[in-house]
Design an enzyme around this catalytic site. Structure first.
Site, PDB file in Angstrom:
ATOM      1  N   LYS A  23       0.853  -1.182   0.000  1.00 14.74           N
ATOM      2  CA  LYS A  23       0.000   0.000   0.000  1.00 14.74           C
ATOM      3  C   LYS A  23       0.886   1.227   0.000  1.00 14.74           C
ATOM      4  O   LYS A  23       2.026   1.178   0.466  1.00 14.74           O
ATOM      5  CB  LYS A  23      -0.959   0.017   1.184  1.00 14.74           C
ATOM      6  CG  LYS A  23      -0.338   0.141   2.548  1.00 14.74           C
ATOM      7  CD  LYS A  23       0.001   1.523   3.028  1.00 14.74           C
ATOM      8  CE  LYS A  23      -1.139   2.492   2.916  1.00 14.74           C
ATOM      9  NZ  LYS A  23      -0.687   3.839   3.441  1.00 14.74           N
TER      10      LYS A  23
ATOM     11  N   THR B 158       9.554   1.631   1.134  1.00 17.20           N
ATOM     12  CA  THR B 158       8.519   2.646   1.127  1.00 17.20           C
ATOM     13  C   THR B 158       7.146   2.099   1.470  1.00 17.20           C
ATOM     14  O   THR B 158       6.673   1.189   0.832  1.00 17.20           O
ATOM     15  CB  THR B 158       8.472   3.322  -0.244  1.00 17.20           C
ATOM     16  OG1 THR B 158       9.763   3.829  -0.525  1.00 17.20           O
ATOM     17  CG2 THR B 158       7.501   4.462  -0.258  1.00 17.20           C
TER      18      THR B 158
ATOM     19  N   GLU C 157      -0.261   9.860  -5.447  1.00 14.97           N
ATOM     20  CA  GLU C 157      -1.315  10.850  -5.231  1.00 14.97           C
ATOM     21  C   GLU C 157      -1.394  11.839  -6.392  1.00 14.97           C
ATOM     22  O   GLU C 157      -0.447  12.556  -6.678  1.00 14.97           O
ATOM     23  CB  GLU C 157      -1.080  11.573  -3.895  1.00 14.97           C
ATOM     24  CG  GLU C 157      -1.423  10.667  -2.715  1.00 14.97           C
ATOM     25  CD  GLU C 157      -1.146  11.291  -1.356  1.00 14.97           C
ATOM     26  OE1 GLU C 157      -1.700  10.774  -0.381  1.00 14.97           O
ATOM     27  OE2 GLU C 157      -0.387  12.260  -1.272  1.00 14.97           O
TER      28      GLU C 157
ATOM     29  N   ASN D 172      -3.830  16.551  -0.692  1.00 14.15           N
ATOM     30  CA  ASN D 172      -3.030  16.839   0.486  1.00 14.15           C
ATOM     31  C   ASN D 172      -3.394  18.142   1.195  1.00 14.15           C
ATOM     32  O   ASN D 172      -2.885  18.428   2.280  1.00 14.15           O
ATOM     33  CB  ASN D 172      -1.546  16.826   0.125  1.00 14.15           C
ATOM     34  CG  ASN D 172      -1.103  15.406  -0.124  1.00 14.15           C
ATOM     35  OD1 ASN D 172      -1.207  14.573   0.760  1.00 14.15           O
ATOM     36  ND2 ASN D 172      -0.654  15.123  -1.332  1.00 14.15           N
TER      37      ASN D 172
END
Lengths: 405, 405
Positions: free
Chosen positions: A179, A190, A276, A400
């Site tokens: 994930k 990561t 993202e 974000n």
């Protein structure tokens, strides 16, 4: 939004590994947020963790438990990172291991805790303890897909892959999940990733393979240059198949390693494809570098440049920005007049200047593709390296600036 | 969009300096894009340039001319950076100096060329030569404001400031202009800035003052971590006033230096206030660091973090992201359990954990202000440092994904 990323294909169970998921209500409601992975006795395990000095309580506890006893279970929750939670956070992580241990009849230090989600809030331990009690009744060998879904946060696609291959005449399986979508930068494993195989792998060999494969995969990806407080990757080898690897120079070692590496690369690049706000999947190759350090520094300078990333989002082959990012990279030896740059097979820069043959429409055609390869030849030595990255889009800012992670 | 930045106030002329502007049509139409600054004989000059290894032709030529002869004129065009333009670009920069020299009756190497704008295109030399011929008829002492406007690119507000002060009983003037909004990061004199004084300053003293003042101003700002190919700052001292400074320990040296530094800080922070897409003006203080290198590394790690910057845009006091950015900073000695963080006078983190007294509404009230100060006390030594930066907004992405700079 993910770039060239489909939901996982067939995921083969790994003999010796069972998985259970449950909706514990730790933060999310009405979706699975707690995953328990149990492995048989005799399993070897290797793991790498974030190098962020502000690391989460479960990272500290998992590292300690790894040194104390053989791993028998992994407990992973999403929705809360249990990071910057002080002594109480550490006690909660230890407590959750003890609760799992009691259910499974193992020692508490044979359980590794992992958390991902919001930073700085204490875990809801009532919900977690209730979840642990119910998750043990869900343990099955073929739960890999629901496991991948349970650990998602801002991910838009579950990330999992599986290989069933023959090594040294023995059929073995490698299956992994991961994930991650934001706060993604190399220098560690990561985000969260779990890979299991039924091959039997000697502990030292597994550690060596894991380090090497992480260097080729998770440590070569970056979404936003930000390094998570909770990153962790674990590789588990149950030894249930007939294949046993006892040394790195065993005949079966290299073919097994290659399969393991390809699983890690697929999972790591899936994180980039689902980065993202990503609209581009970009590979930055640096060739002809004087040293490995130089090659990586140049690749990351370009991958992290907000101006290069916004140009990628705009599908604008703005080579001025690529050269700017190359020029600012912190390396000593850089002769701009020797640099060649190629994008997707089109020669852009030759010996530091725009290639005679280059046309704007050629560059535009390459940059309009969702997958872009940029190759910088420094012509200074014979070392190559590469990283994978994304563009910087409006959606990155929205995700974000609106989402309290 | 600029944060707390008004158009320049009164700009005092500097005796010995004349300026002319013209609409040369180099790229922009119907706006001034060419500035010529002429200084009297006997002027001392100091300059700092970009450290980007991919530096523009005018940077190379200006550096060379500085070493060869005393400066008599500066030619600055906006709209085209004359960067990555190869030998032709260098010849064009030299040619423009020769054209200016012919008009002013000085030597070509007494002229410094500067360019800002699009990278990778050759200058329109016909337009430039025509512009040089007409600009010389516009030379006036009180042209500072139109000069500041002529060098703008993505700037939304002209940047200029002026001081008329008494030093050692003598009245002197310091006036300066700057431009810059994106591709802004320390490690050089960021973007273009020109400051002149009528004080007489010995060459070595002027160089020392300039280095020191740039370290306190332009080398402490960052919009997006990207370092321009064309950055340059020049300080000119015409010696037309009665004040003469011959050594750094002259009685007048310190008061003069302080005035010079305040001009540079005002210009440098104006660039941040007008940073591309900026909605916040942020000062990041690092105190109690073990070394200067550590303090700067921590400040920049936080200032460059896309996740911190988007949280600033969201007015979200997301201290988890600040700690993450602190934890990933590349310094050896970092004891998270000693760290205190304060935002705008509100204690946020004490000894690495959320302060008992802290409430979300306190933090929100601070982060909703357009000007924010974040102070990180490492409690590891006695070195302090600070940088100024901006947030990362949708407008930053729009400006850099739509505008071909």
């Amino acid at each position: 939004m993910a770039v060239g990323l489909s939901p996982p294909g067939k995921l083969f169970p790994v003999s010796g590994v069972t998985l259970g998921v449950v909706s514990a209500g730790i933060r999310y409601q009405n979706r699975n947020d707690l995953l328990l992975i149990e492995v048989n006795e005799g399993t070897t395990a290797a793991a790498v963790f974030t190098q962020n000095k502000c690391c989460a309580a479960p990272v500290l506890v998992a590292q300690q438990h790894m040194q104390q006893a053989p791993v028998r279970a992994l407990l992973i929750n999403s929705g809360n990172a249990n990071a910057v939670t002080g002594e109480l956070g550490v006690n909660n992580a230890v407590g959750s291991c003890a609760a799992v241990a009691e259910q499974l009849g193992v020692d508490a230090n044979q359980v590794l805790p992992f958390s991902t989600g919001v930073i700085g809030e204490q875990l809801n331990m009532t919900a977690l303890y209730d979840g642990i009690k119910s998750v043990v009744s869900d343990m099955q060998e073929d739960n890999w897909l629901v496991a991948a879904e349970a650990i998602m946060t801002t991910d838009t696609v579950a990330k999992a892959t599986s290989r069933r291959i023959e090594v040294d005449g023995q059929q073995i399986t490698i299956t992994g999940i991961a994930k991650g979508s934001g706060m993604i930068c190399p220098n560690m494993a990561t985000m969260l990733a779990y890979v299991a195989t039924d091959a039997g792998i000697d502990q030292a060999v597994l550690e060596s393979f894991t380090r090497r494969a992480v260097a080729a995969s998770f440590n070569r990806i970056t979404v936003d240059s930000d390094t998570s407080t909770n990153d962790a990757l674990a590789v588990l080898a149950t030894g249930r198949s007939s294949l046993q690897i006892n040394a790195v120079d065993d005949a079966a070692a290299e073919p097994f390693y290659c399969a393991l590496e390809s699983v890690l690369i697929e999972l790591a690049t899936a994180i980039i494809r689902d980065g993202e706000g990503a609209t581009k999947f970009v590979r930055i190759n640096v060739t002809g570098a004087y040293s490995e350090k130089d090659a990586r520094a140049v690749a990351l300078s370009i991958a992290h440049s907000p101006l290069v990333k916004t140009a990628l989002f705009a599908s604008d082959p703005n080579w001025g920005r690529i050269l700017m990012a190359l020029g600012k990279s912190p390396i000593g030896r850089l002769d701009m007049s020797k640099v060649d740059i190629n994008i997707g097979g089109v020669s852009l820069i030759e010996q530091g200047e725009p290639a005679q043959s280059y046309t704007e429409s050629q560059g535009k055609a390459v940059f309009e593709q969702p997958e872009i390869t940029i190759t910088i030849d420094l012509n200074a030595g014979d070392v190559d390296d590469h990283v994978w990255t994304t563009d910087l889009s409006h959606d990155y800012v929205s995700i974000n600036a609106d989402y309290r992670s």
